[in-house]
Design a protein around this motif. Sequence first.
Motif, PDB file in Angstrom:
ATOM      1  N   LYS A  28       0.789  -1.191  -0.188  1.00 61.05           N
ATOM      2  CA  LYS A  28      -0.056  -0.083   0.077  1.00 61.05           C
ATOM      3  C   LYS A  28       0.991   1.359   0.157  1.00 61.05           C
ATOM      4  N   TYR A  31       2.199   1.641  -3.593  1.00 61.82           N
ATOM      5  CA  TYR A  31       1.019   2.196  -4.364  1.00 61.82           C
ATOM      6  C   TYR A  31       1.053   3.611  -4.159  1.00 61.82           C
ATOM      7  N   ALA A  76     -12.719  -4.535 -12.450  1.00 64.40           N
ATOM      8  CA  ALA A  76     -11.513  -4.492 -11.616  1.00 64.40           C
ATOM      9  C   ALA A  76     -11.248  -5.960 -11.089  1.00 64.40           C
ATOM     10  N   GLU A 136      -8.855  -6.985  -0.421  1.00 62.49           N
ATOM     11  CA  GLU A 136      -9.402  -5.582  -0.833  1.00 62.49           C
ATOM     12  C   GLU A 136      -8.693  -4.559   0.298  1.00 62.49           C
ATOM     13  N   ASP A 138      -8.910  -1.142   0.159  1.00 62.17           N
ATOM     14  CA  ASP A 138      -9.769  -0.265   0.430  1.00 62.17           C
ATOM     15  C   ASP A 138     -11.264  -0.412  -0.409  1.00 62.17           C
ATOM     16  N   VAL A 141     -10.602  -0.989  -3.977  1.00 62.99           N
ATOM     17  CA  VAL A 141      -9.233  -1.097  -4.502  1.00 62.99           C
ATOM     18  C   VAL A 141      -8.850  -2.791  -4.003  1.00 62.99           C
ATOM     19  N   TYR A 142      -8.413  -3.327  -4.888  1.00 63.14           N
ATOM     20  CA  TYR A 142      -8.094  -4.909  -4.616  1.00 63.14           C
ATOM     21  C   TYR A 142      -6.569  -5.063  -5.042  1.00 63.14           C
ATOM     22  N   CYS A 143      -5.932  -5.950  -4.392  1.00 65.98           N
ATOM     23  CA  CYS A 143      -4.781  -6.314  -4.779  1.00 65.98           C
ATOM     24  C   CYS A 143      -4.256  -7.686  -4.734  1.00 65.98           C
ATOM     25  N   VAL A 171      -1.845  -3.767  -7.741  1.00 67.41           N
ATOM     26  CA  VAL A 171      -2.990  -3.003  -7.020  1.00 67.41           C
ATOM     27  C   VAL A 171      -4.089  -2.406  -8.359  1.00 67.41           C
ATOM     28  N   LYS A 173      -7.815  -0.654  -8.858  1.00 68.53           N
ATOM     29  CA  LYS A 173      -8.566   0.268  -8.459  1.00 68.53           C
ATOM     30  C   LYS A 173      -9.771   0.383  -9.477  1.00 68.53           C
ATOM     31  N   GLU A 174     -11.064   0.382  -9.035  1.00 66.96           N
ATOM     32  CA  GLU A 174     -12.120   0.556  -9.864  1.00 66.96           C
ATOM     33  C   GLU A 174     -12.358   2.030 -10.203  1.00 66.96           C
ATOM     34  N   CYS A 182     -10.779   0.386 -14.800  1.00 68.38           N
ATOM     35  CA  CYS A 182      -9.991   0.239 -13.506  1.00 68.38           C
ATOM     36  C   CYS A 182      -8.468   0.653 -13.971  1.00 68.38           C
TER      37      CYS A 182
END
Length: 260
Positions: A28, A31, A76, A136, A138, A141-143, A171, A173-174, A182
């Motif tokens: 994170k 990122y 995403a 996830e 946030d 926001v997925y990883c 990472v 992010k939608e 994304c």
Amino acid sequence: MEKPEEPGKPKYTFLDGETEKDLLKRLKEAYGAKLGKDGWISIGNEKGVEILKRPAQDGEKPFDSYIGTTEVNAPALYTLMFIHSFAHRYEWDEMYVKGEDLEVFDHLLTKVSMTELKGVWPASGRDMCNFIVLRELDEGVYCQAYEGVEFAKYPEQNGLVRAEILLGGFVIKELSADPPKCKVSYITKVDLKGYFPASFSNRVTMSQPKAVGKVREKVEAQYKKDLAAKEGEKSIIAEQAIYVEKEFKRLKEAKLQGSS
């Protein structure tokens, strides 16, 4: 590393929760890199991929960090599962030879895998053993985060050098649900090991972030095929995207219940 079975304790040290927490924290932080801060510099835009580099700082291991970022016209989680699939990796990673899940935990979201990579002259081929998690980070926001681990079920192989991922992952992010779009960031920091200096590892690693451009191309093509496919004929990527969305919801609900 495998541990003796103890009631209430994880079988492997990397399943203790702290390893995952630290891995996600470092991913994170990477990122969130900003040009001109904490040593991050731009090394340009290549075919729609913005690439940043963070040279190793004083007191750190002498390996550089890289981030390649682009936008993909696909959902995403669909993009995440395409990246997560060994069956598709050869389409975007020119160094990839083969990969295999060694042990899977927690409904596909946590696993240990091996990956074999081609040699880059004058170096021989490399392989890696990685602890990998899908999470996830946030809302939206997925990883896929990973790092090298020791794993007794996969010792070093003859003819290959065991490289180490110090920090790696994607990472995603939608940006939009309709139309689906994304932002994908590919983060990597690697020690290729062997008898070569750190500068060799850094030179090889520098080429990796641009692969996110190939990810964009292949994901968008596969997504168009799935949009046109009849129900029951869609790819396993489409099925896994639905599955992992449910799993992320399960984790979120469990976390909320645990904090109440």
